[in-house]
Each structure stands twice: as structure tokens, then as C-alpha cells.
Design a protein around this motif. Structure first.
Motif, short mmCIF file in Angstrom:
data_model
loop_
_atom_site.label_atom_id
_atom_site.label_comp_id
_atom_site.label_asym_id
_atom_site.label_seq_id
_atom_site.Cartn_x
_atom_site.Cartn_y
_atom_site.Cartn_z
N ALA A 220 -0.24 3.50 1.06
CA ALA A 220 0.16 2.45 2.01
C ALA A 220 -0.28 1.07 1.55
CB ALA A 220 -0.41 2.75 3.39
N ASP A 221 0.51 0.07 1.91
CA ASP A 221 0.14 -1.33 1.69
C ASP A 221 -0.68 -1.78 2.90
OD1 ASP A 221 -0.08 -4.04 1.34
OD2 ASP A 221 2.05 -4.38 0.91
N LEU A 222 -1.98 -1.91 2.70
CA LEU A 222 -2.88 -2.23 3.82
C LEU A 222 -2.95 -3.72 4.10
CD1 LEU A 222 -5.85 0.21 3.02
CD2 LEU A 222 -3.72 0.64 4.27
N GLN A 225 1.21 -6.24 8.25
CA GLN A 225 1.21 -5.79 9.63
C GLN A 225 2.65 -5.68 10.12
OE1 GLN A 225 -1.22 -5.02 11.78
NE2 GLN A 225 -3.10 -6.10 11.25
N LEU A 227 1.44 -1.72 9.05
CA LEU A 227 1.30 -1.12 7.73
C LEU A 227 2.62 -0.49 7.28
CD1 LEU A 227 -2.15 0.73 8.01
CD2 LEU A 227 -1.68 -1.68 7.48
N LYS A 228 2.84 -0.54 5.97
CA LYS A 228 4.03 0.06 5.37
C LYS A 228 3.65 0.87 4.14
CE LYS A 228 7.26 -1.98 7.91
NZ LYS A 228 8.22 -1.20 8.76
N PHE A 293 -8.58 0.85 10.25
CA PHE A 293 -7.88 1.60 9.20
C PHE A 293 -8.23 3.09 9.25
CE2 PHE A 293 -7.67 -2.62 7.02
CZ PHE A 293 -6.27 -2.69 6.95
N CYS A 296 -5.81 5.30 11.00
CA CYS A 296 -4.50 5.51 10.40
C CYS A 296 -4.54 6.69 9.44
CB CYS A 296 -4.07 4.25 9.64
SG CYS A 296 -4.01 2.76 10.65
#
Length: 447
Positions: A220-222, A225, A227-228, A293, A296
């Protein structure tokens, strides 16, 4: 020549049955190309053939092992299907070492798991010797300077260590029943698994590498916003809006928070390389601090096919008539001490899917980790095999928590049957090496 042609036809037919793709016809399936590269990968991708060979006697298991009470088995038990992960999935913090892939789990003979693991050790050592000699490509880009590979003699010694540890664990459970609920969570400083344990602990939700090297951080790209998933065309494919909505709506009841993103996963695994996989990024709608985080996680929904043993042993147990995903869930819950809290099965779009979290701290074991070393590779491999023997015995023991008949049968007969089993596995490892070459010939001659 006739014998070779006959064996080639058996391999072809079994791969067509399991993969719905003919290796003798183009275009070649990516899975088959991967399997043909070297025998260890062939073993990983040909579990159906393995069980056909047990049924037909190509792989002859000692009669004593077939008299043991049935139990829950891993089904695809090989060297790289053990590793480190957190109990209770992404919801837990305690890191343990154990079998970590139950896609082919079912009720069956423990001897299946023992023999498949043992053959995999022999082929893993062969792979590492082949990489060093140049017989197999070094496609992992390994730094081979100063390294030695485990010999066949080293691997055979590791098999004896594996069987000894398996039997001793069963014997210990007979003496102290509560040991059935123990787990391997620490190793001596000099043990080959100690560095991997430390790595896994650092990747857990409370570890210092969580935001850099955990499964979540890798996928994931942290920095955005919400997250993706990262942009990586080799791994992920974005879904059209209508399909995205249908998939997210169908699987939403199994997820404990918002669906932040959804993709399909490409190119993962060997035996399941061509099976549909969805990855869900799950967590709070908005991240307010770094502490959020840890709330998630990534959930995988993976299409399930029937467990590898069941086509050839369909009447072994009525439990095995459960749908493929349901059977996996039930067996995993039984074999693990504290199974994933996100572990379920779902029927979607005409297929059964296994739903499970991808552990933050997941650390797998590759052949080169245990079969290559600068010094004393024999001890390194034997130590690894010993740990696997202990961990597998614990899983098998939990298949029947009402009695200790299974453990008693192991203690009574495994020591005597061990050398016969090792001989069978040595012969079958050579058979798998020949089979790998036959698959390459099928691919080369494809029309």
C-alpha cells in the motif's frame, strides 16, 4: 522410449485436469513455464500428480503410515510452505513458526505431508546445487560468493532429523497433553531461523519496521488519503467501476472496516498461479496518526479449487465433501492454535473463495535460505527440518483433540518405517527431476 512417452502422457493429462490448460498446446500457461524451470518448482505446481503417484504406487509409502488414524493434513506440505506469521492474523502480535498455507488442506493421511515435505527438501537442495553450478538460472539474483549448497547426503540427514523431531513431538504430547497447544516462537541465537524470527517481529504491528517492511507497507501507498494499493502493473490490476462495486459489495460483510481500495492480484504462487485473487485494503476511512496504520490490513479473497488429494482419494472422509473453501477454513482452524480472526469462505460469481488476512509480519522460507550457506550448511538444513518436524506434528496432533491415538501410532511405528520412507522419497525426487524435463519437452514441442 515407450515408458517415457507413457509418463509424459500422465503428466500432460494431470496438468490438463488441474489447470484446464494443455502444456502440449500453445500458448503455454505461465504456471507450466515456471514449473519447467527446475524440479523444486515442478513439485510445487504438480500436487495433483503427487497424489496420483501415491495412489498408483509410483511413490510407495510404508504400510505402517497408512494405518495411522486419519487427521487434518496440510495437503501441499513443502519446504516453502512453512514460515513466520502472527497468530490471529493481522489482529495478533505474537509471531510463531508453523505451516502457513492450507489451500490443499483436508482430512487425510499424515504420511502424505511427511513425504511431500521430504521430497521438497531433496529438491530444494538440488535447486541450490544447480544454481551454484549454473545448471539452473539464478533468477533471484543471489550473491553466491563463498557459498556451498547442501549435498544429497546433507539433505538425507535432514530428513532423518525431520522424522526424529516429528516422532519426539508426538511422544512429548503423550507425556504432557497440553503441549498440543504449544507453538514454536523462539530459537537459539545460532539457529538458521533466528534472523527470520527477528525480521518477522520487526514487521509486526508493534515492530520498528512496520511502516517500512510489513505486508501493508509493501503493498500500500501509505502517503495518500485514503490509502491505496501501490501502482504496480506486474502485481495489481485495477477493476472497472462496475466490477469494483460488485466485488466490494459481495465481500463487504467479511471485512471489519472500510474498503479503502480493491485490486486483482496477478502472478502470485505456483500451484495456484492461474486462480482469481482479489486484494482488499481495509481500515479507517481517514488516518489521523501513525498509530492508525496498525488498524489497517490487507485481506485476500482467493478462488479455491478442490484440495489436491481429493480427486484421487474422494471417499477417504465425508468431511472432505465440504466445498473447497469451507474445507480449507475448517482444517486451518483445527490445525492452528490461534487461527486468523479474518478467515471465512464466500461464494461469488460461480466460484468458492477463501477470505483471509495477509499477515503484517509474514516471512516465508526459500530454499536458498536453508540450503545455501558459507559454512556448515548441513547443520543449518537439519535445524530447519527439525523445526518443521515439530511444527507439523503439532498441526497433525490437533486434528483429533479427543484422543491420543494418532500420537501413539506415530510413536509405535515411525522409527521402524523411517528408512523405508526416506528411500521412497529419494527415488521419487529423482522421478520429479525426470518429470520436470518431460514437461519442458512438452512445452518445446507444443503446437
Amino acid at each position: 522410449m515407450a515408458k517415457t512417452a507413457s509418463r509424459s502422457a500422465v503428466i500432460r493429462a494431470e496438468l490438463v485436469r488441474t489447470d484446464q490448460a494443455d502444456p502440449a498446446q500453445r500458448p503455454a500457461l505461465a504456471k507450466h513455464q515456471k514449473m519447467a524451470q527446475q524440479p523444486f518448482r515442478f513439485l510445487r505446481g504438480s500436487a495433483g500428480l503427487f497424489y496420483l503417484d501415491i495412489k498408483s504406487g509410483v511413490l510407495a509409502l510404508p504400510e505402517a503410515l497408512q494405518q495411522w488414524p486419519l487427521t487434518t493434513v496440510v495437503g501441499d506440505c513443502h519446504l516453502s510452505n512453512f514460515g513466520f506469521f502472527t497468530e490471529e492474523g493481522s489482529s495478533g502480535d505474537r509471531v510463531i513458526f508453523a505451516p502457513n498455507d492450507f489451500d490443499d488442506a483436508c482430512v487425510g493421511h499424515a504420511g502424505w505431508d511427511l513425504s511431500r515435505f521430504m521430497v521438497s527438501v531433496l529438491l530444494a537442495a538440488d535447486y541450490c546445487r544447480g544454481v551454484l553450478s549454473g545448471a539452473y538460472p539464478n533468477d533471484e539474483g543471489l550473491d553466491l560468493e563463498g557459498l556451498a549448497a547442501a549435498t544429497e547426503s546433507d539433505a538425507a540427514a535432514a530428513l532423518r532429523a525431520f522424522l526424529k523431531a516429528y516422532r519426539q513431538q508426538c511422544k512429548a504430547i503423550l507425556a504432557e497433553p497440553e503441549l498440543r497447544y504449544s507453538a514454536l516462537d523462539d530459537f537459539p541465537k545460532s539457529h538458521v531461523l533466528k534472523p527470520l524470527l527477528k525480521k518477522a517481529i520487526k514487521r509486526s504491528a508493534k515492530g520498528e519496521d512496520f511502516l517500512r517492511k510489513s505486508t501493508l507497507a509493501k503493498l500500500a501507498d501509505l502517503s495518500v488519503q485514503p490509502l491505496k494499493f501501490k501502482q504496480d502493473a506486474r502485481k495489481f490490476t485495477r477493476l472497472p467501476a462496475e466490477e469494483y462495486q460488485a466485488v466490494s459489495h459481495s465481500f463487504r460483510p467479511y471485512l471489519n472496516d472500510h474498503i479503502l481500495d480493491l485490486v486483482t492480484r496477478q502472478g502470485a504462487g505456483t500451484g495456484s498461479l492461474n486462480m482469481q485473487r482479489y486484494y482488499f485494503l481495509v481500515g479507517p476511512a481517514r488516518i489521523e496518526s501513525d498509530e492508525d496504520f496498525s488498524l489497517c490490513h490487507v485481506v485476500e479473497a482467493k478462488q479455491q479449487r478442490d484440495a489436491a488429494p481429493l480427486h484421487h482419494f474422494p471417499e477417504l472422509s465425508p468431511v472432505n465433501r465440504l466445498n473447497a473453501a469451507h474445507l480449507t477454513v475448517d482444517c486451518q482452524r483445527q490445525m492452528q492454535r490461534r487461527p486468523d480472526l479474518v478467515l471465512d469462505e464466500h461464494y461469488f460469481n460461480g466460484a468458492h473463495f477463501l477470505v483471509r488476512s495477509l499477515h503484517h509480519a509474514n516471512v516465508d522460507v526459500d530454499p536458498e535460505t536453508v540450503c545455501l550457506a558459507a559454512k556448515d550448511v548441513a547443520t543449518q538444513l537439519a535445524d530447519y527440518a527439525t523445526a518443521c518436524g515439530q511444527a507439523l506434528a503439532l498441526c497433525h496432533s490437533r486434528g483429533d483433540r479427543r484422543s491420543f491415538r494418532f500420537e501413539q501410532a506415530v510413536v509405535d511405528s515411525l522409527e521402524q518405517a523411517g528408512e523405508e520412507l526416506i528411500g521412497s522419497c529419494l527415488a521419487y525426487a529423482r522421478q520429479q527431476a525426470d518429470d520436470c524435463k518431460l514437461l519442458q519437452q512438452l512445452l518445446d514441442q507444443a503446437t
